[in-house]
Motif scaffolding. Structure first.
Motif, PDB file in Angstrom:
ATOM      1  N   MET A 162       0.838  -1.207   0.000  1.00  0.00           N
ATOM      2  CA  MET A 162       0.000   0.000   0.000  1.00  0.00           C
ATOM      3  C   MET A 162       0.872   1.254   0.000  1.00  0.00           C
ATOM      4  SD  MET A 162      -3.103  -1.098   2.558  1.00  0.00           S
ATOM      5  CE  MET A 162      -3.818   0.534   2.538  1.00  0.00           C
ATOM      6  N   SER A 163       1.962   1.244   0.757  1.00  0.00           N
ATOM      7  CA  SER A 163       2.856   2.414   0.774  1.00  0.00           C
ATOM      8  C   SER A 163       3.429   2.644  -0.616  1.00  0.00           C
ATOM      9  CB  SER A 163       3.989   2.207   1.794  1.00  0.00           C
ATOM     10  OG  SER A 163       3.444   2.055   3.079  1.00  0.00           O
ATOM     11  N   ALA A 164       3.801   1.556  -1.290  1.00  0.00           N
ATOM     12  CA  ALA A 164       4.354   1.692  -2.652  1.00  0.00           C
ATOM     13  C   ALA A 164       3.277   2.214  -3.596  1.00  0.00           C
ATOM     14  CB  ALA A 164       4.894   0.344  -3.132  1.00  0.00           C
ATOM     15  N   ALA A 165       2.060   1.693  -3.472  1.00  0.00           N
ATOM     16  CA  ALA A 165       0.974   2.118  -4.371  1.00  0.00           C
ATOM     17  C   ALA A 165       0.595   3.570  -4.131  1.00  0.00           C
ATOM     18  CB  ALA A 165      -0.242   1.210  -4.177  1.00  0.00           C
ATOM     19  N   ALA A 166       0.807   4.068  -2.903  1.00  0.00           N
ATOM     20  CA  ALA A 166       0.389   5.436  -2.576  1.00  0.00           C
ATOM     21  C   ALA A 166       1.401   6.488  -3.019  1.00  0.00           C
ATOM     22  CB  ALA A 166       0.165   5.555  -1.069  1.00  0.00           C
ATOM     23  N   LYS A 167       2.604   6.043  -3.390  1.00  0.00           N
ATOM     24  CA  LYS A 167       3.633   7.022  -3.780  1.00  0.00           C
ATOM     25  C   LYS A 167       3.142   7.845  -4.979  1.00  0.00           C
ATOM     26  CE  LYS A 167       7.980   5.760  -1.937  1.00  0.00           C
ATOM     27  NZ  LYS A 167       8.056   4.364  -1.522  1.00  0.00           N
ATOM     28  N   GLY A 168       3.255   9.175  -4.855  1.00  0.00           N
ATOM     29  CA  GLY A 168       2.878  10.045  -5.965  1.00  0.00           C
ATOM     30  C   GLY A 168       1.378  10.217  -6.109  1.00  0.00           C
ATOM     31  N   THR A 169       0.588   9.676  -5.170  1.00  0.00           N
ATOM     32  CA  THR A 169      -0.866   9.840  -5.240  1.00  0.00           C
ATOM     33  C   THR A 169      -1.316  10.763  -4.106  1.00  0.00           C
ATOM     34  OG1 THR A 169      -1.516   8.086  -3.706  1.00  0.00           O
ATOM     35  CG2 THR A 169      -0.988   7.406  -5.960  1.00  0.00           C
ATOM     36  N   SER A 170      -2.594  11.037  -4.027  1.00  0.00           N
ATOM     37  CA  SER A 170      -3.095  11.861  -2.924  1.00  0.00           C
ATOM     38  C   SER A 170      -3.636  10.980  -1.797  1.00  0.00           C
ATOM     39  CB  SER A 170      -4.177  12.806  -3.443  1.00  0.00           C
ATOM     40  OG  SER A 170      -5.212  12.044  -4.022  1.00  0.00           O
ATOM     41  N   SER A 171      -3.244   9.726  -1.771  1.00  0.00           N
ATOM     42  CA  SER A 171      -3.629   8.842  -0.667  1.00  0.00           C
ATOM     43  C   SER A 171      -2.479   8.757   0.326  1.00  0.00           C
ATOM     44  CB  SER A 171      -3.953   7.436  -1.183  1.00  0.00           C
ATOM     45  OG  SER A 171      -5.133   7.451  -1.929  1.00  0.00           O
ATOM     46  N   GLY A 194     -11.680  -5.978   5.920  1.00  0.00           N
ATOM     47  CA  GLY A 194     -11.050  -7.079   6.648  1.00  0.00           C
ATOM     48  C   GLY A 194     -10.522  -8.133   5.698  1.00  0.00           C
ATOM     49  N   HIS A 195      -9.605  -8.934   6.208  1.00  0.00           N
ATOM     50  CA  HIS A 195      -9.014 -10.040   5.445  1.00  0.00           C
ATOM     51  C   HIS A 195      -8.466  -9.545   4.089  1.00  0.00           C
ATOM     52  CE1 HIS A 195     -10.625 -12.639   8.493  1.00  0.00           C
ATOM     53  NE2 HIS A 195     -11.879 -12.372   8.162  1.00  0.00           N
ATOM     54  N   VAL A 196      -7.821  -8.390   4.107  1.00  0.00           N
ATOM     55  CA  VAL A 196      -7.234  -7.884   2.864  1.00  0.00           C
ATOM     56  C   VAL A 196      -5.766  -8.310   2.794  1.00  0.00           C
ATOM     57  CG1 VAL A 196      -8.739  -5.955   2.281  1.00  0.00           C
ATOM     58  CG2 VAL A 196      -7.038  -5.647   4.066  1.00  0.00           C
ATOM     59  N   ASP A 197      -5.238  -8.354   1.587  1.00  0.00           N
ATOM     60  CA  ASP A 197      -3.826  -8.716   1.448  1.00  0.00           C
ATOM     61  C   ASP A 197      -3.160  -7.811   0.418  1.00  0.00           C
ATOM     62  OD1 ASP A 197      -4.366  -9.721  -1.101  1.00  0.00           O
ATOM     63  OD2 ASP A 197      -4.678 -11.759  -0.365  1.00  0.00           O
ATOM     64  N   ALA A 198      -1.872  -8.099   0.167  1.00  0.00           N
ATOM     65  CA  ALA A 198      -1.096  -7.206  -0.696  1.00  0.00           C
ATOM     66  C   ALA A 198      -1.732  -7.069  -2.079  1.00  0.00           C
ATOM     67  CB  ALA A 198       0.348  -7.715  -0.800  1.00  0.00           C
ATOM     68  N   GLY A 199      -2.454  -8.091  -2.524  1.00  0.00           N
ATOM     69  CA  GLY A 199      -3.118  -8.034  -3.829  1.00  0.00           C
ATOM     70  C   GLY A 199      -4.236  -7.000  -3.870  1.00  0.00           C
ATOM     71  N   ASP A 200      -4.710  -6.563  -2.695  1.00  0.00           N
ATOM     72  CA  ASP A 200      -5.778  -5.566  -2.636  1.00  0.00           C
ATOM     73  C   ASP A 200      -5.222  -4.151  -2.505  1.00  0.00           C
ATOM     74  OD1 ASP A 200      -7.884  -7.536  -2.538  1.00  0.00           O
ATOM     75  OD2 ASP A 200      -7.257  -7.962  -0.485  1.00  0.00           O
ATOM     76  N   ALA A 201      -3.886  -4.023  -2.445  1.00  0.00           N
ATOM     77  CA  ALA A 201      -3.279  -2.734  -2.106  1.00  0.00           C
ATOM     78  C   ALA A 201      -3.696  -1.627  -3.071  1.00  0.00           C
ATOM     79  CB  ALA A 201      -1.759  -2.866  -2.059  1.00  0.00           C
ATOM     80  N   GLU A 202      -3.610  -1.882  -4.361  1.00  0.00           N
ATOM     81  CA  GLU A 202      -3.890  -0.810  -5.321  1.00  0.00           C
ATOM     82  C   GLU A 202      -5.339  -0.369  -5.239  1.00  0.00           C
ATOM     83  OE1 GLU A 202      -2.340  -1.152  -9.196  1.00  0.00           O
ATOM     84  OE2 GLU A 202      -0.321  -1.554  -8.465  1.00  0.00           O
ATOM     85  N   ALA A 203      -6.258  -1.317  -5.117  1.00  0.00           N
ATOM     86  CA  ALA A 203      -7.683  -0.964  -5.035  1.00  0.00           C
ATOM     87  C   ALA A 203      -7.954  -0.176  -3.753  1.00  0.00           C
ATOM     88  CB  ALA A 203      -8.538  -2.227  -5.082  1.00  0.00           C
ATOM     89  N   LEU A 204      -7.302  -0.566  -2.649  1.00  0.00           N
ATOM     90  CA  LEU A 204      -7.490   0.161  -1.388  1.00  0.00           C
ATOM     91  C   LEU A 204      -6.999   1.589  -1.519  1.00  0.00           C
ATOM     92  CD1 LEU A 204      -6.355  -2.656   1.062  1.00  0.00           C
ATOM     93  CD2 LEU A 204      -8.564  -1.486   1.189  1.00  0.00           C
ATOM     94  N   VAL A 205      -5.824   1.749  -2.097  1.00  0.00           N
ATOM     95  CA  VAL A 205      -5.230   3.087  -2.218  1.00  0.00           C
ATOM     96  C   VAL A 205      -6.034   3.941  -3.188  1.00  0.00           C
ATOM     97  CG1 VAL A 205      -3.191   4.302  -3.087  1.00  0.00           C
ATOM     98  CG2 VAL A 205      -2.925   2.378  -1.510  1.00  0.00           C
ATOM     99  N   ALA A 206      -6.486   3.351  -4.268  1.00  0.00           N
ATOM    100  CA  ALA A 206      -7.203   4.118  -5.295  1.00  0.00           C
ATOM    101  C   ALA A 206      -8.681   4.302  -4.937  1.00  0.00           C
ATOM    102  CB  ALA A 206      -7.083   3.413  -6.644  1.00  0.00           C
ATOM    103  N   GLY A 207      -9.153   3.632  -3.874  1.00  0.00           N
ATOM    104  CA  GLY A 207     -10.553   3.782  -3.493  1.00  0.00           C
ATOM    105  C   GLY A 207     -11.488   3.061  -4.447  1.00  0.00           C
ATOM    106  N   GLN A 208     -10.993   1.985  -5.046  1.00  0.00           N
ATOM    107  CA  GLN A 208     -11.849   1.207  -5.965  1.00  0.00           C
ATOM    108  C   GLN A 208     -12.667   0.214  -5.136  1.00  0.00           C
ATOM    109  OE1 GLN A 208      -8.535  -0.123  -8.208  1.00  0.00           O
ATOM    110  NE2 GLN A 208      -8.677   1.534  -9.714  1.00  0.00           N
ATOM    111  N   GLU A 209     -13.623   0.762  -4.401  1.00  0.00           N
ATOM    112  CA  GLU A 209     -14.306  -0.072  -3.419  1.00  0.00           C
ATOM    113  C   GLU A 209     -15.180  -1.145  -4.066  1.00  0.00           C
ATOM    114  OE1 GLU A 209     -15.789   2.224  -0.121  1.00  0.00           O
ATOM    115  OE2 GLU A 209     -13.796   3.101   0.200  1.00  0.00           O
ATOM    116  N   ASN A 210     -15.541  -0.923  -5.345  1.00  0.00           N
ATOM    117  CA  ASN A 210     -16.325  -1.965  -6.032  1.00  0.00           C
ATOM    118  C   ASN A 210     -15.516  -3.266  -6.157  1.00  0.00           C
ATOM    119  OD1 ASN A 210     -14.602  -0.560  -7.769  1.00  0.00           O
ATOM    120  ND2 ASN A 210     -15.721  -1.257  -9.575  1.00  0.00           N
ATOM    121  N   GLN A 211     -14.174  -3.161  -6.114  1.00  0.00           N
ATOM    122  CA  GLN A 211     -13.337  -4.373  -6.194  1.00  0.00           C
ATOM    123  C   GLN A 211     -13.099  -4.989  -4.816  1.00  0.00           C
ATOM    124  OE1 GLN A 211      -9.724  -3.994  -8.470  1.00  0.00           O
ATOM    125  NE2 GLN A 211     -10.643  -2.442  -9.804  1.00  0.00           N
TER     126      GLN A 211
END
Ligand code: FES
Length: 233
Positions: free
Chosen positions: A172-181, A208-225
Motif C-alpha cells: 500500500m505504501s508503494a501504491a500510494a507514492k505520488g498519489t493523494s492517498s 477485513g481479510h485484505v492482502d497485498a493483492g488488494d493494495a492498489e484498489a485500497l489506495v485508489a478507493g476502488q471499493e467496487n473491487q
C-alpha cells in the motif's frame, strides 16, 4: 544457554517501541549475539515491523530447520511479548498443520540485572552535554498536515502482522507514492480475527481479510473491487 548449531535456529523476538523501531540498535544487538555464538541467529518482531514471527517460522520450515529456539528480549520484562509470542507460535502451528518444527521459548531471568549493571557503570562515566536546540522540539514540519484526500489506516498489531499486514502495508505504501492517498500503520484496532484490517477515510469504511493483492484498489478507493472485504460496523 548452549544451542547446538546443527539444525537449530535461534530467533530473537523483539517489539518496536511506540516511536517505532531503532533498527541500528536492533542490528547492533543482533551482530553482538552472532559474534558470540555459532548458532544460526535471526530476528523477528511481534508487531509493527518485519519480519514477523510467522514469516521467520515459515522461513525456518522452508529451510528445513529442525528446531527453533525463541528468545523474546525486552527490558524491563514485557509480559505481553512473552504471552503473545507463545500465542503466535500456537497460531502458526494451527495454520501450518504439515510443518514439523520444534519450537521452544527461552526467557532470560537475568536481563534486568545485566542492564542494571550497565546503568550503574554509567554513573561513573562523564556523560555527554545536551546540545539539542529547543526549536528541534517544535519543527515547523510538525505543524503541516500532509495534503491527502484519502487516508488509509493499516493495522500492524501482532495478529494482523501474523496474517500478512507487513506485505500489505509495504504494497500500500508503494501504491500510494505520488498519489493523494496517505497510508499510516497503526497498532491493534481490536477486531483482530478479521485482520489484516484497513480503515479508509473519508467514510470510515473498514476492510477485513485484505492482502497485498488488494493494495492498489485500497489506495485508489476502488471499493467496487473490495466489496467482499467491507466489514459491517
Ligand atoms: S492486531 Fe490488528 S486488529 Fe488487532
Amino acid at each position: 544457554m548452549s544451542v547446538d548449531s546443527g539444525s537449530h535456529r535461534v530467533i530473537v523476538v523483539l517489539r518496536p517501541t511506540v516511536s517505532g523501531l531503532d533498527e541500528s540498535a536492533a542490528r547492533r544487538m543482533f551482530d553482538a549475539v552472532r559474534a558470540g555464538t555459532d548458532a544460526d541467529v535471526r530476528i523477528a518482531y511481534l508487531d509493527v515491523a518485519s519480519p514477523s514471527l510467522h514469516e521467520e517460522l515459515d522461513r525456518a520450515h522452508t529451510d528445513d530447520v529442525g528446531k527453533v529456539v525463541l528468545i523474546p528480549v525486552a527490558v524491563p520484562r514485557d509480559r505481553y511479548l512473552l504471552t503473545w509470542t507463545s500465542k503466535a507460535v500456537a497460531n502458526w502451528r494451527e495454520t501450518r498443520i504439515d510443518a514439523e518444527l520444534e519450537v521452544t521459548l527461552h526467557e532470560s531471568e537475568t536481563l534486568e540485572g545485566a542492564v542494571a549493571g550497565q546503568v550503574i557503570d554509567e554513573l561513573g562515566a562523564a556523560g555527554k552535554p545536551i546540545t539539542a536546540s529547543p526549536a528541534s522540539y517544535r519543527s515547523p514540519a510538525w505543524s503541516v498536515i500532509e495534503q491527502h484526500d484519502r487516508h488509509l489506516l493499516v493495522c500492524k498489531g501482532p495478529r494482523c502482522m501474523a496474517y500478512g499486514a507487513g506485505p500489505l502495508h509495504r504494497a500500500m505504501s508503494a501504491a500510494a507514492k505520488g498519489t493523494s492517498s496517505k497510508v499510516t500503520g497503526t497498532g491493534c484496532l481490536s477486531p483482530c480475527n478479521l485482520g489484516p484490517l484497513v480503515i479508509a477515510n473519508p467514510g470510515g469504511t473498514w476492510f477485513g481479510h485484505v492482502d497485498a493483492g488488494d493494495a492498489e484498489a485500497l489506495v485508489a478507493g476502488q471499493e467496487n473491487q473490495l466489496m467482499d472485504h467491507v466489514l459491517d460496523r
